[in-house]
Design an enzyme around this catalytic site. Structure first.
Site, PDB file in Angstrom:
ATOM      1  N   SER A  90      27.918 -28.869 -42.978  1.00  0.00           N
ATOM      2  CA  SER A  90      27.966 -27.586 -43.121  1.00  0.00           C
ATOM      3  C   SER A  90      29.383 -27.180 -43.884  1.00  0.00           C
ATOM      4  O   SER A  90      30.192 -28.011 -43.950  1.00  0.00           O
ATOM      5  CB  SER A  90      28.122 -26.814 -41.546  1.00  0.00           C
ATOM      6  N   LYS A  91      29.150 -25.978 -44.457  1.00  0.00           N
ATOM      7  CA  LYS A  91      30.413 -25.460 -45.128  1.00  0.00           C
ATOM      8  C   LYS A  91      30.361 -23.833 -45.153  1.00  0.00           C
ATOM      9  O   LYS A  91      29.228 -23.425 -45.231  1.00  0.00           O
ATOM     10  CB  LYS A  91      30.436 -26.112 -46.438  1.00  0.00           C
TER      11      LYS A  91
END
Length: 968
Positions: A209-210
């Protein structure tokens, strides 16, 4: 709405006007999201499109309220039906829109609303007023025209002072949140990073994720403290927007957020981490999570004041250094005992650069640069410069300007990047190849990236190397366009990519093709995310222990600190194993190209891989490589390795293998020994138990067997990937392959890396053979009974094998042992590896002994005697030497070799029966031959002719197998 004051949420308005402003802000927020999602129109143009079509705009708001207003009296079914009716009406209205552009814009608004899963739009703050920010959770796959790769879910947060986006690859995902300065395309920035994170996270439990947030009201000309304060306010709002629409947990049960209509399943796992600009924000994030009573507590953001400080541990740099050490070992050098030259990007105050440049006292740092200064030391003294780097690392906020210039060698110095021109000494000219008396700072840096050095160490932000066919725009880092070099011009022999995106992927491929040793940033700097992941999972386990009264908060914190070194060792072991797997895959790449192509195509067909996005070769390029007998490069193999792990992880998670009691030891081994000893029940009951097991198993299988090992097993047997993994793990335990691998690894810097890789390949081949044999025997059930059924017998066969070998096998085994001893393998290890090749029938032998109620040694002596009688050992080994023209021939050869082993087992079993109780080996075979004289004589004639002819082909092997089948 068009005429309403353009005031963002949170202003003071009269009641009716407040509703108008809130609805206008809702549409404005969606328009900002669509702009970030790369709709090719300005926000102003989109708002004009809404203003020109007020009935459609009002219908959008009505649709949104129908879907998400918690005060609605509609049931879930009625809500969905009404939303469907409204969407149909909107579609009819859009058909009447004359402008194609406006039609497209309005349909994107409709699509965005329909793809929304949750929103905090109807939540109130502590005063009972509408919140002054809004967040939306989208099903990214349902959004039209979204650029690849598409996340699993994303959350967009919007307010007057901050915007942000959080992209997730799956329900259990983690990655950093960064402070972005890219107003118009911060989602594009985050998307590029989450793609890398997804590949990087193949080694850890969650997928990638980011997130990124854009502070919109930073004080112009403000002090550092003022700017930081506004950034923190923005960060807090961004986190609140995420948590507003995230489920909580209480005693293991999901708690939906208040005033949120959910159009998706329970989704309580939200974990964040530090990134660019947020390295010191972990405690702030955990404070926000605590204010929500979020179930993860201070596991929400890793690396806080009570957690694992990455810079203090130096974990990211140490992980990347494992890669660097391996590259140098494969060049015949030892970074810890032999001096080597380095050019670096970063400064000693930085985590990755600073820690990295202290990992060997043999470093000769000849040049480095950061955003402020350029450091050049043409002929450094390793000991003196190492001590000075230690001093700078310990000095708060140090820069290259703080370096003691009296320690810099003749002609070197520290030069500001703010000056117009830098004078060049004779030594700098000799180092860089520049001939001018002075150059601009960017020209000097450009030359330094081309300078001959043993290592180019990336520890700072920026993309500095691209492929020749790429433009600077392709690199996506405008700030370094003047500095960036083509891969063909890089002067280093080894690259350590401790920082993200130091090199473009096509640049890496070009470098590898030139013989430069490198991986990818996802491989090199994976230790940071792995360490954070261990912290989160340890805190989850200890949270359960705290809830049951097993440990206090103070005791937990002390235990976390006590386990720091062991956590680091667990993380570094993963980096070591993954880089070793890449070396093995690289050595086999030309021979396995067809296999790799089939694997990529299968992943593409399943929608799991996009070759264009991952910069993998086209079919045309692969055909050229096949003609030139070149395989995938190491950076390409790194992508394949990651996707193999991601795919296997998903297959395992959807199977019952993580629930097999035999794999619980993998869960326990993931954690430090203090946790294993004190809180075993908390580990066994871990909320992410299945995810942890699936991850560590996927890593082990792919690291040890190669990226396509399960593809081969499933292709040849029709078994599922999970069944293949189960057989692989059973074979691993039965034959002690893991222990053999550890002995090979212990030979680092004692024997050549080439020899170690060859040993690993031999073990991997034997491992695949035994896994295949278990699958062919139908051993796809729980692992424990398989080990119980075969374990003791396989051990007996292994110990007795050499004295039972045919003359051919004994000579070959002795020859292999001698070669291994000469390569540096100890006597015992050499014997074990050499014997593996001849144990392909071990489980058949044990099964025959059990079926006939005979001793394993009797069955083994008869099995090997059959092999000697018909020369089957020679035939199988010769068959493995056939070079297949395509993958179909490879499969055919594998099937025929299996067929020969089947016939050997069948004949041995029949011979044992024919010989009667107590007889084995030669006498049994003689009794059996007497009853089968004609097919045996025919087989003898064919096999003798094959030996006389010398060379073997698929056709000849097919005839030989048919003759043996006739005998059996």
């Amino acid at each position: 709405q068009r005429d309403a004051p353009r005031v963002e949420p949170g202003g003071e308005h009269q009641p009716v006007e407040r509703i108008i402003v809130a609805r206008a802000a809702l549409l404005r927020a969606l328009s900002r999201f669509l702009r970030q999602a790369r709709i090719p129109y300005s926000v102003a143009y989109m708002e004009d499109a809404l203003a020109q079509n007020p009935r459609v705009a009002a219908a959008f708001v009505t649709l949104f309220e129908t879907l998400f207003d918690p005060a609605s009296a509609l049931s879930e079914e009625a809500r969905a039906a009404e939303a469907s009716r409204l969407a149909e009406d909107i579609g009819t209205a859009l058909d009447a829109v004359a402008s194609l552009d406006v039609d497209r814009i309005l349909r994107r608004f409709l699509n965005a609303i329909q793809a929304t899963l949750r929103t905090n739009y109807f939540q109130k703050d502590e005063t009972g007023a509408r919140k002054d920010y809004v967040s939306f959770k989208f099903d990214s796959a349902a959004l039209d025209d979204l650029p690849a790769p598409r996340p699993w879910r994303e959350i967009f947060v919007y307010s007057a002072w901050v915007e942000g986006v959080h992209l997730r690859g799956g329900p259990v995902a983690r990655g950093g949140l960064r402070w972005s300065d890219r107003r118009e395309d911060f989602r594009t920035e985050v998307l590029g990073l989450v793609k890398a994170q997804q590949v990087k996270n193949a080694v850890i439990v969650p997928v990638g994720s980011k997130g990124g947030f854009l502070p919109k009201r930073l004080p112009q000309g403000g002090t550092r403290e003022e700017v930081q304060a506004e950034a923190i306010r923005s960060y807090r709002t961004f986190l609140s927007g995420l948590l507003d629409i995230t489920d909580n947990l209480k005693e293991g049960a999901p708690i939906p957020p208040e005033d949120v209509v959910r159009r998706d399943e329970d989704d309580p796992y939200l974990v964040v981490a530090a990134d660019k600009g947020t390295a010191s924000f972990s405690d702030i994030a955990n404070e926000v999570a605590a204010s929500y009573g979020f179930w993860l507590g201070d596991a929400f953001a890793s690396g806080g004041s009570v957690g694992y400080d990455h810079k203090g541990m130096g974990i990211t740099a140490r992980g990347a250094w494992e890669a660097v050490k391996r590259h140098f070992r494969e060049l015949g050098r030892d970074t810890q005992t032999e001096p080597f030259t380095v050019v670096g990007v970063g400064d000693m105050s930085g985590d990755v650069f600073g820690n990295g440049m202290l990992l060997s006292d043999q470093i000769k740092l000849i040049a480095a640069f950061d955003h402020r200064d350029i450091f050049i030391d043409p002929s450094p003294d390793p000991a003196a410069s190492f001590a000075e780097r230690q001093r700078l690392f310990a000095l708060p906020r140090s820069s290259w300007k703080d370096y003691n210039e009296s320690l810099i060698s003749q002609g070197g110095g520290v030069f500001s990047r703010a000056v117009k021109a830098i004078p060049l000494s004779a030594e700098i000219k000799a180092l860089t190849g520049l001939s001018a008396d002075s150059v601009a700072p960017y020209q000097l840096i450009n030359a330094l990236l081309k300078t001959e050095a043993d290592l180019l160490w990336f520890g700072g932000i920026g993309t500095y190397v691209k492929a020749a066919e790429e433009s600077h725009a392709d690199a996506g880092d405008r700030a370094n366009d003047l500095i960036r070099v083509d891969a063909a011009d890089v002067g280093a022999r080894v690259i350590g990519e401790g920082a993200n995106l130091g090199v473009t992927q096509l640049g890496r491929v070009a470098l590898s093709a030139r013989g430069v040793k490198l991986n990818t940033d996802a491989v090199d700097n994976a230790a940071g995310v792995d360490c954070s992941d261990h912290e989160v999972n340890i805190k989850i386990a200890l949270g359960a222990a705290m809830a049951s009264g097993g440990v206090s908060l103070q005791g937990r914190n002390a235990l976390l600190a006590e386990m720091t070194d062991e956590v680091a060792m667990l993380v570094l072991a993963s980096n070591y194993a993954q880089t070793g797997a890449l070396s093995q895959a690289e050595a086999e790449a030309p021979a396995r190209l067809e296999e790799h192509i089939r694997f990529m195509r299968a992943m593409e067909a399943a929608g799991a891989l996009d070759r264009v996005v991952e910069r993998l070769p086209s079919d045309e390029a692969l055909n050229d490589r096949a003609k030139e007998e070149r395989g995938l490069t190491r950076p390409e193999l790194a992508v394949l390795l990651a996707y193999a792990k991601i795919g296997l992880y998903e297959d395992l998670l959807s199977s019952d293998l993580p629930d097999d009691p035999a794999v619980e030891s993998w869960l326990i081994a993931y954690f430090p020994s203090a946790l294993r000893d004190r809180f075993p029940d908390a580990l066994r009951g871990h909320r992410l138990r299945r995810e942890i097991i699936a991850t560590v198993l996927a890593n082990a299988v792919i690291n040890e067997g190669g990226p396509t090992v399960l593809a081969r097993l499933t292709e040849e047997t029709g078994a599922s990937a999970a069944e293949g993994a189960r057989a692989f793990l059973a074979a691993r335990a039965l034959f002690g392959f893991a222990a053999i691998g550890e002995e090979i690894d212990a030979l680092d810097n004692q024997t050549s890396a080439e020899s170690q890789i060859a040993m690993r390949q031999a073990v991997a081949r034997a491992h695949a053979v035994q896994s295949l044999r278990l699958l062919q025997r139908g051993e796809t059930g729980p692992i424990g009974p398989v080990l119980e059924r075969y374990g003791r017998g396989v051990n007996e066969v292994g110990h007795a094998a050499e004295r039972l070998f045919s003359d051919f096998s004994r000579r070959r085994c002795e020859s292999r042992k001698e070669a291994l001893r000469e390569a540096g393998a100890p006597e015992g290890l050499a014997a074990r590896i050499a014997t593996l090749e001849f144990l392909g029938g071990a489980v058949d032998i044990v099964a025959a002994a059990q079926a006939l109620d005979r001793s394993v040694i009797d069955a083994a002596s008869t099995y090997f005697a059959v092999g000697a009688r018909f020369g089957l050992d020679w035939l199988r080994i010769s068959a493995r030497g056939i070079k297949p023209r395509n993958d179909w021939e490879r499969l055919a050869i594998g099937r025929l070799i299996t067929d020969l082993r089947d016939q050997q087992s069948s004949i041995a079993a029949a011979a044992l029966k024919a010989g009667g109780f107590g007889a084995c080996g030669g006498p049994c075979i003689a009794a059996w031959e007497e009853a089968h004289a004609r097919p045996v004589a025919q087989a003898d004639r064919v096999l003798a002719e094959l030996r006389r002819d010398g060379s073997l082909s698929v056709a000849k092997l097919t005839v030989a197998a048919a003759q043996m089948r006739g005998c059996a």
